[in-house]
Write an enzyme that holds these catalytic residues in place. Structure first.
Site, short mmCIF file in Angstrom:
data_model
loop_
_atom_site.label_atom_id
_atom_site.label_comp_id
_atom_site.label_asym_id
_atom_site.label_seq_id
_atom_site.Cartn_x
_atom_site.Cartn_y
_atom_site.Cartn_z
N ASP A 124 0.90 -0.78 0.30
CA ASP A 124 0.33 0.36 -0.71
C ASP A 124 0.81 1.28 -0.44
O ASP A 124 1.77 1.34 0.11
CB ASP A 124 -1.29 0.19 1.81
CG ASP A 124 -0.15 -0.82 2.39
OD1 ASP A 124 0.45 -0.27 2.33
OD2 ASP A 124 -0.94 -0.95 3.54
N ASN A 138 -7.69 -2.78 14.41
CA ASN A 138 -8.47 -3.32 14.31
C ASN A 138 -8.88 -4.94 13.69
O ASN A 138 -9.57 -4.41 12.32
CB ASN A 138 -9.22 -2.28 13.95
CG ASN A 138 -8.48 -1.55 12.47
OD1 ASN A 138 -7.78 -2.18 12.19
ND2 ASN A 138 -9.10 -0.83 11.55
N HIS A 147 -6.88 -4.99 10.37
CA HIS A 147 -6.96 -4.89 9.00
C HIS A 147 -5.31 -5.29 8.18
O HIS A 147 -4.88 -5.66 8.88
CB HIS A 147 -6.84 -3.76 8.93
CG HIS A 147 -5.31 -2.31 9.04
ND1 HIS A 147 -5.25 -1.26 9.78
CD2 HIS A 147 -4.43 -3.14 8.88
CE1 HIS A 147 -4.00 -0.59 9.68
NE2 HIS A 147 -3.50 -1.42 9.34
N GLU A 204 -9.54 -1.88 5.61
CA GLU A 204 -10.09 -1.56 6.76
C GLU A 204 -11.37 -2.78 7.18
O GLU A 204 -11.91 -3.46 6.20
CB GLU A 204 -10.71 -0.09 7.15
CG GLU A 204 -9.57 0.47 6.69
CD GLU A 204 -8.26 0.68 8.19
OE1 GLU A 204 -8.31 -0.72 8.93
OE2 GLU A 204 -8.18 1.90 8.38
P1 PGA Z 1 2.34 -1.63 12.44
O1 PGA Z 1 1.31 -1.86 11.29
O2 PGA Z 1 3.76 -2.89 11.81
O3 PGA Z 1 2.82 -0.38 12.92
O4 PGA Z 1 1.58 -1.83 13.99
C1 PGA Z 1 0.32 -3.09 11.43
C2 PGA Z 1 -0.75 -3.10 10.70
O5 PGA Z 1 -0.80 -1.87 10.59
O6 PGA Z 1 -0.70 -3.35 9.43
#
Ligand code: PGA
Length: 245
Positions: free
Chosen positions: A67, A136, A138, A143
């Site tokens: 992304d 959450n 994702h 999302e």
């Molecule tokens: P993070 O993010 O590695 O910064 O915790 C993971 C994600 O949101 O997929």
């Protein structure tokens, strides 16, 4: 899903690196899916150390990132292009022309999203996708509520995600509101997936992933339907799983 429980972030990063290095050595023309965020930084550092020490080569490797924010230029320190160059690509022998990340700095992000999906297809798909998980649930920037069939698309980031990522920006207002992300369908087409989970802030998500139902309200739950997922989780992330199972 195969689960490897490790002590801490350091061990997770080492194990993940060993996993990736073995694949790269076996398949020097691997299509590798990459992730950003806090979780894979240690993995990338280990890949760099190994490259310097053992000369593991990435010359024939092609990478596709999950992304990118919409509205940040490649040179913006908060763009994922900048992150990947800074955390990995600049320190290994990969051909930069074979490192793909959606371009969020375009007039027509929708067109960019469709082109990115085709690009992955035209390269024969992703062999191994590295994933993190949001608190959450994702995956990528997909999302809760995102269709399991989704292909690369534009998303409105939730407040939870923007707040979680605000630590990298000067303020919450500076966090972009939209992003381009591989869809859940795109991710599920990867031949193999390596999911990294570290820290107590992910323990609820990890518990839900293992014990909750498969539902679009919790995007990562789709991974239960994938035939080749390996999870490397540290003790802090496993705290709820171990107490409540
Ligand atoms: P993070 O993010 O590695 O910064 O915790 C993971 C994600 O949101 O997929």
């Amino acid at each position: 899903m195969k689960i490897i429980e490790v002590k801490d972030y350091q061990e997770m990063s080492q194990k993940a690196a060993a996993y990736v290095i073995e694949k790269v050595q076996k398949s020097p023309r691997l299509n590798l899916g990459l992730a950003t965020g806090g979780t894979p930084v240690g993995l990338y550092q280990h890949l760099i150390n190994d490259h310097q020490k053992n000369q593991t080569s990435y010359e024939g490797i092609t990478t596709f990132n999950l992304d990118e924010y919409i509205g940040l230029s490649a040179g913006d320190p908060n763009s994922y292009r900048y992150y990947m160059n800074d955390k990995l690509f600049n320190y290994i022998d990969i051909n930069q022309a074979n490192t793909f990340i959606p371009n969020g700095d375009v007039n027509d992000p929708q067109k960019e999203a469709s082109a990115y999906e085709k690009l992955i297809e035209n390269h024969g798909g992703i062999d191994l996708q590295i994933l993190g998980i949001g608190s959450n649930g994702h995956i990528g920037f997909n999302e809760p509520g995102t269709s399991f069939q989704s292909t690369t698309h534009i998303v409105d980031l939730t407040e939870t995600t923007r707040k979680a990522n605000a630590r990298f920006f000067d303020s919450l207002e500076a966090v972009p509101k939209r992003a381009i992300t591989m869809g859940i369908g795109t991710i599920m087409k990867s031949k193999e997936i390596l999911l990294l989970i570290s820290g107590e802030s992910k323990s609820e998500a990890f518990y839900k992933l293992l014990h909750g139902e498969v539902s679009e309200n919790f995007p990562a739950s789709v991974l239960k339907q994938h035939p080749a997922v390996t999870i490397i989780a540290d003790q802090a992330a496993s705290i709820k799983v171990n107490v409540l199972q």
